[in-house]
Design an enzyme around this catalytic site. Structure first.
Site, short mmCIF file in Angstrom:
data_model
loop_
_atom_site.label_atom_id
_atom_site.label_comp_id
_atom_site.label_asym_id
_atom_site.label_seq_id
_atom_site.Cartn_x
_atom_site.Cartn_y
_atom_site.Cartn_z
N GLY A 1 7.64 -0.20 -15.16
CA GLY A 1 7.69 -0.17 -13.70
C GLY A 1 7.20 -1.48 -13.10
N GLY A 2 8.10 -2.20 -12.45
CA GLY A 2 7.74 -3.49 -11.85
C GLY A 2 7.53 -3.37 -10.35
N GLY B 1 6.56 6.89 -10.81
CA GLY B 1 6.49 8.34 -10.65
C GLY B 1 5.22 8.84 -10.01
N HIS C 1 -12.34 -24.62 11.51
CA HIS C 1 -11.68 -25.62 10.66
C HIS C 1 -12.64 -26.12 9.59
CE1 HIS C 1 -9.08 -29.01 9.67
NE2 HIS C 1 -10.19 -29.75 9.62
N LEU D 1 2.01 -1.25 -8.62
CA LEU D 1 1.02 -1.04 -9.68
C LEU D 1 1.39 -1.82 -10.94
CD1 LEU D 1 0.09 2.76 -9.45
CD2 LEU D 1 -1.06 0.79 -8.45
N GLY D 2 2.68 -1.82 -11.29
CA GLY D 2 3.11 -2.54 -12.50
C GLY D 2 2.76 -4.01 -12.43
C1 FAD Z 1 -4.27 2.34 -9.14
C2 FAD Z 1 -4.07 2.42 -7.66
C3 FAD Z 1 -4.48 1.37 -6.85
C4 FAD Z 1 -4.29 1.41 -5.47
N1 FAD Z 1 -4.68 0.35 -4.71
C5 FAD Z 1 -4.50 0.37 -3.37
C6 FAD Z 1 -4.88 -0.74 -2.57
O1 FAD Z 1 -5.38 -1.76 -3.06
N2 FAD Z 1 -4.68 -0.67 -1.22
C7 FAD Z 1 -4.12 0.43 -0.63
O2 FAD Z 1 -3.95 0.43 0.59
N3 FAD Z 1 -3.75 1.52 -1.38
C8 FAD Z 1 -3.92 1.50 -2.73
N4 FAD Z 1 -3.54 2.59 -3.49
C9 FAD Z 1 -3.01 3.79 -2.82
C10 FAD Z 1 -4.17 4.69 -2.37
O3 FAD Z 1 -4.98 5.02 -3.47
C11 FAD Z 1 -3.63 5.96 -1.72
O4 FAD Z 1 -2.92 5.59 -0.58
C12 FAD Z 1 -4.76 6.88 -1.29
O5 FAD Z 1 -5.49 7.31 -2.39
C13 FAD Z 1 -4.20 8.11 -0.56
O6 FAD Z 1 -5.28 8.75 0.02
P1 FAD Z 1 -5.30 10.32 0.22
O7 FAD Z 1 -6.51 10.63 1.03
O8 FAD Z 1 -3.99 10.81 0.71
O9 FAD Z 1 -5.42 10.93 -1.26
P2 FAD Z 1 -6.39 10.70 -2.48
O10 FAD Z 1 -7.15 9.46 -2.44
O11 FAD Z 1 -5.54 10.96 -3.69
O12 FAD Z 1 -7.43 11.91 -2.33
C14 FAD Z 1 -6.99 13.26 -2.41
C15 FAD Z 1 -8.10 14.10 -2.99
O13 FAD Z 1 -7.75 15.46 -2.83
C16 FAD Z 1 -8.21 16.18 -3.95
N5 FAD Z 1 -7.44 17.44 -4.09
C17 FAD Z 1 -6.14 17.59 -4.41
N6 FAD Z 1 -5.80 18.89 -4.40
C18 FAD Z 1 -6.91 19.57 -4.08
C19 FAD Z 1 -7.21 20.95 -3.93
N7 FAD Z 1 -6.29 21.91 -4.08
N8 FAD Z 1 -8.47 21.31 -3.61
C20 FAD Z 1 -9.44 20.36 -3.44
N9 FAD Z 1 -9.22 19.04 -3.57
C21 FAD Z 1 -7.98 18.66 -3.88
C22 FAD Z 1 -7.95 15.23 -5.10
O14 FAD Z 1 -8.79 15.54 -6.21
C23 FAD Z 1 -8.29 13.88 -4.48
O15 FAD Z 1 -9.62 13.54 -4.77
C24 FAD Z 1 -3.70 2.56 -4.88
C25 FAD Z 1 -3.28 3.63 -5.69
C26 FAD Z 1 -3.46 3.56 -7.06
C27 FAD Z 1 -2.98 4.71 -7.92
#
Ligand code: FAD
Length: 527
Positions: free
Chosen positions: A240-241, A328, A500, A244-245
């Site tokens: 995946g490019g 994915g 500057h 994240l890739g």
């Molecule tokens: C490796 C990686 C690096 C990233 N880096 C960046 C970046 O540099 N900058 C950026 O802007 N975005 C980045 N992202 C994207 C960012 O992480 C997501 O946009 C963000 O996490 C989404 O926030 P959220 O609150 O929707 O969900 P999440 O952060 O996923 O939090 C959701 C939480 O809900 C909990 N949950 C799920 N179902 C249930 C349930 N039934 N009961 C109780 N709890 C539950 C989960 O355990 C999780 O802790 C990155 C993503 C990844 C994978």
């Protein structure tokens, strides 16, 4: 296949299982009565990631009683397993790059060693600090935290169930400790029913392995498992490019892994401008990443990847210590259940449909924000803004309608390759109404001083006066720190004094060029 399916299920230790004997000895009536009183809230938030903690804190700031339910560590995927740990590791990679360049600054560093233990400790420390910051704020606003799995049963009620297994198992910190063994993580021991006048679903998304990955293959991992891997793999195939890739290729190449990056499209970061994609591709190749484009993966098993090359219609077999899948995503929620409750779902993207101005779902008491409403890993500023909108609407905060801005258009984001890429706005279709300019960092004094002239700013503006930015994409070491300035109207930027010599000055220099007011910096007009 989910992350946790990859590895044997590990039951939680005894102290989190239901202690029946103890429960029976309680006075149930009294207990239930107090629980009912205690478990009624104005707002229940599911998930404590950026969407969850922002909306919870904002609701509490506006006077609501709030509960937050989290099945994992506080802070969600972003704080514990994604953005924060990844960027902590990238901080080390940036140092490695500086060491390589040090001789240009007159400093000879004859040798250096990568100490992975210390890199991993830094990652752990950063994550802990970020998590404790969130905990502190939740406490400050008296937000009740439940550690368990939320199941929505109707428009106002949720049953919280005890956690059966950790989200990430076989993941240990730098010193071999289980990250869940912390005071921040005290799971409930029995079902609890709670009620809320409103519910906010902020449960995010999780990785999803495509069908070509063999199940139970310990050599095929997701990005989080790679970040917590016990060592830096000698060789790594990244599938995946996309964002994240590219980020993982850049990070692990700096940490000296041999990297092959496989992408099915004809270029990396296909949603970015072609020139930007090409700059990233060139830079990754320069540091030694092998990039294979137009390649369809047929099978991944035990470190072996079979690909079909589209251009030559031939197959190739690649081998490495580990394969990381950077494609994915899937929902964390049971969408069938949500649909049965009457929440409208976008079937194609498996996302919850919301009113973009309010984050309200088709059930008026239920709101959703963040990953659950986005068809990809959404950017955190966007998630935070949605949490804020939902909280304002629930709390009938007057300015809500006025505070709405088309967030997708103004949310800046950064791709943390080294040097970084940043973007704001939506690149328009090329018509006579659009002008395109580039501005090179070779003209910026700070960049010249720091030897960081590699990179450019590409700008799309209206032809019509007064000219407005439609989109800006930039490639540079300082990209992350200057991108948001492009949300300020062009003419206003030119009127602002900038310190500057700074990288932020490049914003003013680029804007002056667009308006034909350059004093001594030249850009290029592209169409
Ligand atoms: C490796 C990686 C690096 C990233 N880096 C960046 C970046 O540099 N900058 C950026 O802007 N975005 C980045 N992202 C994207 C960012 O992480 C997501 O946009 C963000 O996490 C989404 O926030 P959220 O609150 O929707 O969900 P999440 O952060 O996923 O939090 C959701 C939480 O809900 C909990 N949950 C799920 N179902 C249930 C349930 N039934 N009961 C109780 N709890 C539950 C989960 O355990 C999780 O802790 C990155 C993503 C990844 C994978």
């Amino acid at each position: 296949m989910s992350t946790t399916d990859l590895i044997d299920t590990v039951e939680l230790s005894e102290n989190v299982s239901i202690d029946n004997e103890q429960d029976q000895s309680m006075d149930h009536n009294e207990e239930e009565q107090t629980q009912q009183e205690q478990h009624q809230f104005d707002v229940i938030v599911i998930g404590s990631g950026p969407g969850g903690y922002t909306s919870a804190i904002r609701c509490a700031q506006l006077g609501k009683s709030v509960a937050i339910i989290e099945r994992d560590l506080l802070g969600g995927h972003a704080v514990n397993w994604g953005c924060i740990p990844l960027n902590a590791m990238i901080a080390s990679a940036r140092f490695i790059r500086l060491i390589h360049e040090s001789v240009r600054y007159g400093i000879n560093i004859s040798s250096h060693r990568i100490d992975y233990l210390r890199i991993a400790r830094h990652r752990d420390e950063v994550v802990k600090k970020a998590r404790s910051q969130i905990k502190k704020f939740l406490e400050k606003y008296h937000i009740q935290v439940y550690t368990g799995v939320a199941n929505i049963i109707d428009k106002n009620h949720i049953i919280i169930k005890p956690i059966q297994k950790y989200t990430y198992i076989n993941v240990y910190d730098a010193d071999g400790r289980n990250p869940y063994e912390t005071d921040d993580y005290i799971p409930i021991r029995a079902d609890i029913e709670i009620s809320g006048k409103n519910i906010i679903i902020a449960s995010g998304i999780e990785y999803n392995f495509p069908n070509f990955v063999e199940t139970n293959d310990t050599k095929t991992i997701d990005p989080t498992q790679l970040l917590w891997h016990k060592n830096i793999p000698d060789s790594l195939i990244i599938i995946g490019g996309g964002v994240l890739g590219c980020e993982f290729a850049s990070l692990y190449r700096h940490l000296r892994s041999n990297i092959i990056l496989i992408e099915k499209n004809s270029r990396l970061l296909k949603f970015m401008d072609e020139q930007v994609s090409f700059a990233v591709e060139t830079h990754l190749k320069d540091i030694g990443v092998e990039i294979i484009l137009n390649a369809y993966v047929e099978r991944v098993s035990k470190g072996e990847v079979i690909i079909q090359l589209q251009q030559t219609n031939t197959k190739r077999t690649l081998l490495s210590s580990l394969v990381v899948i950077c494609t994915g995503r899937k929902s964390t929620f049971d969408y069938e259940n949500l649909q049965n409750l009457g929440i409208n779902i976008d079937q194609e993207h498996s996302t919850i449909i919301i009113n973009e101005n309010t984050c309200q779902t088709s059930i008026p008491t239920i709101y959703a924000c963040g990953g659950v409403v986005s068809s990809c890993w959404s950017w955190i500023p966007c998630v935070i803004h949605q949490g804020y909108l939902a909280a304002n609407r629930i709390s009938e905060y007057e300015d809500n309608s006025k505070s709405y801005i088309p967030i997708n258009l103004v949310t800046p984001f950064v791709i943390n390759v080294i040097p970084a890429v940043a973007s704001v706005g939506e690149v328009p279709k090329l018509t006579d109404d659009v002008l395109i300019y580039t501005f090179k960092f070779q003209s910026n004094q700070r960049a010249i001083i720091d030897n960081q002239t590699w990179g450019f700013i590409k700008m799309w503006t209206t032809r019509e006066e007064p000219k407005k930015f439609l989109a800006v994409q930039l490639v540079h070491e300082a990209a992350a720190e200057i991108i948001e300035y492009y949300n300020i109207p062009l003419r206003e930027i030119c009127l602002l004094p900038f310190a500057h010599p700074t990288y932020t000055e490049s914003v003013k220099e680029a804007c002056e060029y667009v308006l034909g007011q350059s004093m001594n910096y030249e850009g290029t007009y592209l169409n």
